[in-house]
Write an enzyme that holds these catalytic residues in place. Structure first.
Site, PDB file in Angstrom:
ATOM      1  N   GLU A  23       0.882  -1.004  -0.123  1.00  0.00           N
ATOM      2  CA  GLU A  23      -0.128  -0.022  -0.126  1.00  0.00           C
ATOM      3  C   GLU A  23       0.986   1.376  -0.017  1.00  0.00           C
ATOM      4  O   GLU A  23       2.124   1.519   0.567  1.00  0.00           O
ATOM      5  CB  GLU A  23      -0.862  -0.032   1.327  1.00  0.00           C
ATOM      6  CG  GLU A  23      -1.957   1.032   1.211  1.00  0.00           C
ATOM      7  CD  GLU A  23      -2.999   0.857   2.204  1.00  0.00           C
ATOM      8  OE1 GLU A  23      -3.599  -0.461   2.416  1.00  0.00           O
ATOM      9  OE2 GLU A  23      -3.283   1.676   3.091  1.00  0.00           O
TER      10      GLU A  23
ATOM     11  N   ASP B 195       0.345   5.461   0.809  1.00  0.00           N
ATOM     12  CA  ASP B 195      -0.797   6.059   1.305  1.00  0.00           C
ATOM     13  C   ASP B 195      -0.339   7.538   1.223  1.00  0.00           C
ATOM     14  O   ASP B 195       0.619   8.011   1.773  1.00  0.00           O
ATOM     15  CB  ASP B 195      -0.945   5.703   2.744  1.00  0.00           C
ATOM     16  CG  ASP B 195      -1.488   4.239   3.077  1.00  0.00           C
ATOM     17  OD1 ASP B 195      -2.525   3.849   2.201  1.00  0.00           O
ATOM     18  OD2 ASP B 195      -1.197   3.664   3.982  1.00  0.00           O
TER      19      ASP B 195
ATOM     20  N   GLU C 168      -2.973  10.239   3.285  1.00  0.00           N
ATOM     21  CA  GLU C 168      -4.126  10.375   4.262  1.00  0.00           C
ATOM     22  C   GLU C 168      -3.918  11.616   4.906  1.00  0.00           C
ATOM     23  O   GLU C 168      -3.059  12.178   5.506  1.00  0.00           O
ATOM     24  CB  GLU C 168      -3.923   9.231   5.248  1.00  0.00           C
ATOM     25  CG  GLU C 168      -4.032   7.973   4.601  1.00  0.00           C
ATOM     26  CD  GLU C 168      -3.676   6.740   5.753  1.00  0.00           C
ATOM     27  OE1 GLU C 168      -4.282   5.774   5.697  1.00  0.00           O
ATOM     28  OE2 GLU C 168      -2.662   6.853   6.739  1.00  0.00           O
TER      29      GLU C 168
ATOM     30  N   ASN D 265      -0.564  12.555   6.135  1.00  0.00           N
ATOM     31  CA  ASN D 265       0.155  11.217   6.656  1.00  0.00           C
ATOM     32  C   ASN D 265       0.751  10.469   5.373  1.00  0.00           C
ATOM     33  O   ASN D 265      -0.265   9.977   4.575  1.00  0.00           O
ATOM     34  CB  ASN D 265      -0.681  10.311   7.470  1.00  0.00           C
ATOM     35  CG  ASN D 265       0.138   9.117   8.174  1.00  0.00           C
ATOM     36  OD1 ASN D 265       1.192   9.227   8.469  1.00  0.00           O
ATOM     37  ND2 ASN D 265      -0.755   8.015   7.877  1.00  0.00           N
TER      38      ASN D 265
ATOM     39  N   LYS E  87       5.782   3.158   8.558  1.00  0.00           N
ATOM     40  CA  LYS E  87       6.741   3.972   7.679  1.00  0.00           C
ATOM     41  C   LYS E  87       6.200   5.403   7.664  1.00  0.00           C
ATOM     42  O   LYS E  87       6.529   5.930   6.371  1.00  0.00           O
ATOM     43  CB  LYS E  87       7.312   3.312   6.588  1.00  0.00           C
ATOM     44  CG  LYS E  87       7.643   1.893   6.714  1.00  0.00           C
ATOM     45  CD  LYS E  87       8.207   1.084   5.459  1.00  0.00           C
ATOM     46  CE  LYS E  87       8.601  -0.497   5.468  1.00  0.00           C
ATOM     47  NZ  LYS E  87       9.706  -0.607   6.801  1.00  0.00           N
TER      48      LYS E  87
ATOM     49  N   TYR F  87     -10.874   7.267  15.891  1.00  0.00           N
ATOM     50  CA  TYR F  87     -10.182   6.684  16.954  1.00  0.00           C
ATOM     51  C   TYR F  87      -8.687   6.655  16.826  1.00  0.00           C
ATOM     52  O   TYR F  87      -7.705   6.436  17.698  1.00  0.00           O
ATOM     53  CB  TYR F  87     -10.450   5.233  16.892  1.00  0.00           C
ATOM     54  CG  TYR F  87     -10.025   4.576  15.756  1.00  0.00           C
ATOM     55  CD1 TYR F  87      -8.713   3.959  15.638  1.00  0.00           C
ATOM     56  CD2 TYR F  87     -10.625   4.485  14.483  1.00  0.00           C
ATOM     57  CE1 TYR F  87      -8.138   3.354  14.252  1.00  0.00           C
ATOM     58  CE2 TYR F  87     -10.213   4.083  13.355  1.00  0.00           C
ATOM     59  CZ  TYR F  87      -8.862   3.562  13.232  1.00  0.00           C
ATOM     60  OH  TYR F  87      -8.385   3.061  12.072  1.00  0.00           O
ATOM     61  N   TRP F  88      -8.372   7.685  16.024  1.00  0.00           N
ATOM     62  CA  TRP F  88      -6.828   7.598  15.475  1.00  0.00           C
ATOM     63  C   TRP F  88      -6.481   8.988  14.896  1.00  0.00           C
ATOM     64  O   TRP F  88      -5.494   9.459  15.275  1.00  0.00           O
ATOM     65  CB  TRP F  88      -6.686   6.784  14.296  1.00  0.00           C
ATOM     66  CG  TRP F  88      -5.422   6.895  13.422  1.00  0.00           C
ATOM     67  CD1 TRP F  88      -4.224   6.595  14.067  1.00  0.00           C
ATOM     68  CD2 TRP F  88      -5.345   7.227  12.128  1.00  0.00           C
ATOM     69  NE1 TRP F  88      -3.413   7.097  13.169  1.00  0.00           N
ATOM     70  CE2 TRP F  88      -3.776   7.107  11.989  1.00  0.00           C
ATOM     71  CE3 TRP F  88      -6.122   7.660  11.209  1.00  0.00           C
ATOM     72  CZ2 TRP F  88      -3.506   7.639  10.549  1.00  0.00           C
ATOM     73  CZ3 TRP F  88      -5.744   7.983   9.887  1.00  0.00           C
ATOM     74  CH2 TRP F  88      -4.365   7.946   9.729  1.00  0.00           C
TER      75      TRP F  88
END
Length: 279
Positions: A103, A105, A107, A120, A131, A194-195
């Site tokens: 993957e 990303d 984000e 991110n 990473k 949650y993150w």
């Protein structure tokens, strides 16, 4: 009556021209499947805009019908205005959900009004992630569209914002790297309470729903899985940052980086990932 007869052909002609412009840039349903509430429109220039909606009942997204093995992928995004805490907007490549998946990303982690949105960037290879490089965006990503780009080739993965290279993840001998699993392109908007914001301390304020992220200007210059690479693919297939681009990476790291996994000894008590000592 004569004026009306002249006007009708003119209106028909204008309608055909508008349809031609729209058709020329109708990328969403031609190239992607959708999930959740996805609306489309066209801006003043004729570009198709895909709008993802997030409310209490569901998020939304679109994912490419094709899978790719290396390429340059780019899209323009306008993020959530105002308080976007707890939301996550994404533009990423993934080979699937298996334990050994690959993957790449980008984000966008929403934040409280007045605070920077965090980008991110992350790479997963054979199920190994963790990473992350995270950056505070140095502009208001909700005020206008900005261009986000991923270049993925056999030697490195390059992340760009508005044409500026902000990160390069390099391939090293003996270390996992996304090189054999074809990946689909995804864009999603979801509840990451949650993150996402201050490590989950700030949830979504649903009084602001529905939250909307707009995408336009999608392009993929990439090798389709099982098919040939496009003409001129050497533009990105052999791409490595030049000295000026390494300069923008250092600029982004010095001024806007808020997290670097290679500096997180607490997270890796047995030792930092091997690439950290080679970069």
């Amino acid at each position: 009556m004569a004026r009306r007869s002249l006007l009708l052909p003119l209106l028909a002609s204008l309608a055909l021209m508008a349809a031609a412009v729209a058709s020329a840039d109708s990328w969403l349903y031609e190239k992607f499947n959708t999930d959740g509430t996805v609306r489309t429109d066209y801006d003043a220039s004729g570009q198709q805009v895909a709008m993802l909606n997030l409310d209490r009942s569901s998020g939304a997204g679109f994912n490419s019908k094709e899978k790719y093995l290396y390429g340059e992928f780019s899209i323009q995004m306008k993020l959530i205005a105002g308080d976007s805490a707890g939301t996550v907007s994404c533009f990423y490549l993934s080979s699937g959900d298996g334990d050994d998946h690959d993957e790449i990303d980008m984000e966008f982690m929403g934040n409280s009004s007045g605070q920077p949105v965090v980008l991110n960037t992350n790479v997963w290879a054979s199920g190994d992630g963790k990473k992350e490089h995270q950056f505070d965006l140095w502009f208001d990503p909700a005020a206008d569209y900005h261009t986000y780009t991923i270049i993925w080739n056999p030697t490195n993965i390059i992340f760009k914002v508005d044409g500026n290279v902000i990160r390069c993840f390099k391939r090293y001998d003996g270390l996992a790297y996304p090189s054999s699993r074809p990946m689909a392109l995804h864009a999603t908007l979801w509840d990451g309470s949650y993150w996402a914001t201050q490590k989950g301390k700030v949830p979504i304020d649903w009084s602001g729903a529905p939250f909307v992220v707009s995408y336009r200007g999608y392009s993929a210059d990439a090798c389709v899985s099982g098919g040939a690479c496009p003409a001129g693919s050497d533009r990105w297939m052999n791409k490595q940052p030049d000295s000026a681009e390494w300069g923008t990476i250092k600029w982004a790291e010095s001024n806007y980086m808020r997290y670097d996994y290679c500096q997180d000894g607490w997270r890796f008590p047995q030792g930092l990932p091997a690439e950290c000592s080679r970069s």
